[in-house]
Design a protein around this motif. Sequence first.
Motif, PDB file in Angstrom:
ATOM      1  N   THR A 152      43.181  37.870  46.532  1.00 54.72           N
ATOM      2  CA  THR A 152      43.511  38.415  45.222  1.00 54.72           C
ATOM      3  C   THR A 152      44.013  37.282  44.345  1.00 54.72           C
ATOM      4  O   THR A 152      44.982  36.597  44.698  1.00 54.72           O
ATOM      5  N   ALA A 153      43.337  37.056  43.249  1.00 56.57           N
ATOM      6  CA  ALA A 153      43.690  35.975  42.327  1.00 56.57           C
ATOM      7  C   ALA A 153      44.597  36.511  41.229  1.00 56.57           C
ATOM      8  O   ALA A 153      44.295  37.523  40.595  1.00 56.57           O
ATOM      9  N   VAL A 154      45.718  35.833  41.016  1.00 59.37           N
ATOM     10  CA  VAL A 154      46.665  36.225  39.979  1.00 59.37           C
ATOM     11  C   VAL A 154      47.073  34.988  39.179  1.00 59.37           C
ATOM     12  O   VAL A 154      46.814  33.859  39.590  1.00 59.37           O
ATOM     13  N   ARG A 155      47.725  35.208  38.072  1.00 60.61           N
ATOM     14  CA  ARG A 155      48.204  34.089  37.255  1.00 60.61           C
ATOM     15  C   ARG A 155      49.704  33.927  37.431  1.00 60.61           C
ATOM     16  O   ARG A 155      50.461  34.848  37.251  1.00 60.61           O
ATOM     17  N   GLN A 156      50.094  32.735  37.835  1.00 55.64           N
ATOM     18  CA  GLN A 156      51.522  32.449  38.018  1.00 55.64           C
ATOM     19  C   GLN A 156      51.726  30.949  37.914  1.00 55.64           C
ATOM     20  O   GLN A 156      51.084  30.185  38.626  1.00 55.64           O
ATOM     21  N   PRO A 157      52.610  30.491  37.033  1.00 54.55           N
ATOM     22  CA  PRO A 157      52.840  29.047  36.912  1.00 54.55           C
ATOM     23  C   PRO A 157      53.622  28.505  38.095  1.00 54.55           C
ATOM     24  O   PRO A 157      54.309  29.235  38.805  1.00 54.55           O
ATOM     25  N   GLY A 158      53.503  27.209  38.309  1.00 56.03           N
ATOM     26  CA  GLY A 158      54.414  26.553  39.255  1.00 56.03           C
ATOM     27  C   GLY A 158      53.925  26.425  40.667  1.00 56.03           C
ATOM     28  O   GLY A 158      52.787  26.144  40.921  1.00 56.03           O
ATOM     29  N   ARG A 159      54.771  26.781  41.610  1.00 49.74           N
ATOM     30  CA  ARG A 159      54.811  26.245  42.945  1.00 49.74           C
ATOM     31  C   ARG A 159      53.740  26.723  43.915  1.00 49.74           C
ATOM     32  O   ARG A 159      53.856  26.527  45.106  1.00 49.74           O
ATOM     33  N   PHE A 160      52.713  27.445  43.447  1.00 52.44           N
ATOM     34  CA  PHE A 160      51.730  27.981  44.370  1.00 52.44           C
ATOM     35  C   PHE A 160      50.424  27.208  44.304  1.00 52.44           C
ATOM     36  O   PHE A 160      50.156  26.458  43.379  1.00 52.44           O
ATOM     37  N   GLY A 161      49.566  27.418  45.308  1.00 54.04           N
ATOM     38  CA  GLY A 161      48.283  26.736  45.379  1.00 54.04           C
ATOM     39  C   GLY A 161      47.310  27.287  44.365  1.00 54.04           C
ATOM     40  O   GLY A 161      47.033  28.480  44.325  1.00 54.04           O
ATOM     41  N   ALA A 162      46.777  26.434  43.507  1.00 54.36           N
ATOM     42  CA  ALA A 162      45.853  26.860  42.463  1.00 54.36           C
ATOM     43  C   ALA A 162      44.426  26.549  42.865  1.00 54.36           C
ATOM     44  O   ALA A 162      44.157  25.728  43.731  1.00 54.36           O
ATOM     45  N   HIS A 230      43.094  39.953  39.692  1.00 55.89           N
ATOM     46  CA  HIS A 230      44.057  41.016  39.365  1.00 55.89           C
ATOM     47  C   HIS A 230      44.860  40.592  38.142  1.00 55.89           C
ATOM     48  O   HIS A 230      45.544  39.560  38.164  1.00 55.89           O
ATOM     49  N   HIS A 231      44.802  41.379  37.090  1.00 58.01           N
ATOM     50  CA  HIS A 231      45.497  41.044  35.846  1.00 58.01           C
ATOM     51  C   HIS A 231      46.814  41.796  35.696  1.00 58.01           C
ATOM     52  O   HIS A 231      47.508  41.626  34.688  1.00 58.01           O
ATOM     53  N   GLY A 232      47.159  42.622  36.680  1.00 61.38           N
ATOM     54  CA  GLY A 232      48.378  43.405  36.587  1.00 61.38           C
ATOM     55  C   GLY A 232      49.593  42.709  37.164  1.00 61.38           C
ATOM     56  O   GLY A 232      49.664  41.477  37.248  1.00 61.38           O
ATOM     57  N   PHE A 233      50.552  43.513  37.623  1.00 58.66           N
ATOM     58  CA  PHE A 233      51.814  42.984  38.122  1.00 58.66           C
ATOM     59  C   PHE A 233      51.637  42.330  39.489  1.00 58.66           C
ATOM     60  O   PHE A 233      50.932  42.828  40.359  1.00 58.66           O
ATOM     61  N   TRP A 234      52.318  41.205  39.686  1.00 56.77           N
ATOM     62  CA  TRP A 234      52.388  40.519  40.977  1.00 56.77           C
ATOM     63  C   TRP A 234      53.666  39.690  40.985  1.00 56.77           C
ATOM     64  O   TRP A 234      53.981  39.012  40.008  1.00 56.77           O
ATOM     65  N   GLN A 235      54.409  39.758  42.084  1.00 56.31           N
ATOM     66  CA  GLN A 235      55.631  38.960  42.178  1.00 56.31           C
ATOM     67  C   GLN A 235      55.950  38.655  43.634  1.00 56.31           C
ATOM     68  O   GLN A 235      56.046  39.561  44.468  1.00 56.31           O
ATOM     69  N   ALA A 236      56.112  37.371  43.926  1.00 60.71           N
ATOM     70  CA  ALA A 236      56.567  36.950  45.247  1.00 60.71           C
ATOM     71  C   ALA A 236      58.091  36.866  45.234  1.00 60.71           C
ATOM     72  O   ALA A 236      58.689  36.495  44.223  1.00 60.71           O
ATOM     73  N   MET A 237      58.717  37.230  46.352  1.00 62.85           N
ATOM     74  CA  MET A 237      60.169  37.125  46.471  1.00 62.85           C
ATOM     75  C   MET A 237      60.484  35.811  47.177  1.00 62.85           C
ATOM     76  O   MET A 237      60.756  35.775  48.365  1.00 62.85           O
ATOM     77  N   ASP A 238      60.449  34.733  46.422  1.00 65.60           N
ATOM     78  CA  ASP A 238      60.592  33.405  47.000  1.00 65.60           C
ATOM     79  C   ASP A 238      62.012  32.865  46.902  1.00 65.60           C
ATOM     80  O   ASP A 238      62.336  31.854  47.510  1.00 65.60           O
TER      81      ASP A 238
END
Length: 260
Positions: A152-162, A230-238
């Motif tokens: 599942t592809a999502v948009r999130q800046p920073g610390r994850f693998g792009a 996926h253009h909706g909500f996604w959040q990792a608890m990091d």
Amino acid sequence: MKAVILAGGFGTRISEESTVRPKPMVEIGDKPILWHIMKMYAHHGISDFIICCGYKGHVIKDYFINYHLMHSDFTVNLDTNEVKVHQQHATPWKVTLVDTGLETMTGGRLKRIKEYIGNETFCMTYGDGVSNVNIRESIQFHKKEGVAATLTAVRQPGRFGAFVLSSPGTRIQQFREKPQGDGTEGAMINGGFFVLEPSVFDLIEDDETVWEREPMEKLTNINEMAAYVHHGFWQAMDSLRDKNYLETLWSSGKAPWKVW
């Protein structure tokens, strides 16, 4: 179909919580985030789970061993040690808990549960992220693409693998694990919630294999890795900050991932 959840990591970036319990057991509301993830899958018709335990795995095992009683009304006769259940509110899930080792990497954990999968398509995700992704639709997408793996592809800046998506298309052209300083702000990232074929086990060498590196890179190179966007909500608890954010959303009564 089965859903595999990786729940064995140390959770070092949320050490305020993970010193006493594994990160998947950190609570949002009064339930572990692991429970929230399982509720998401169950909403889409998947109720057969395989939990890859590691760090403080006994906490996860204790939770599910006692799950039935925790969600029921009962009377205990302390003289005879008899338990009488009056009302049951337990969830009809099948949960397989597997000790996949303390130091095992993500790919190694996945490899260790191969015998529980058989020769069927399965889902896999991490034990620390929630989303309102349409899992049922992602499975249909995966089958239509005819690939070995879909993330599942999502948009999130920073610390994850792009990674870079083909244009137009759904196949991943290039995958980079945690790039830094290369202008990838807002790039598509791996949001987990994979749909996988059993053939991916052949790409995992041993306990030291990190799923997000060699296996995913190989799948990308042979054009067998698709991306369900996926253009909706996604959040990792990091981090503790992430945990507090999720807690605030849940307390508001409008948690985006509460699709059930």
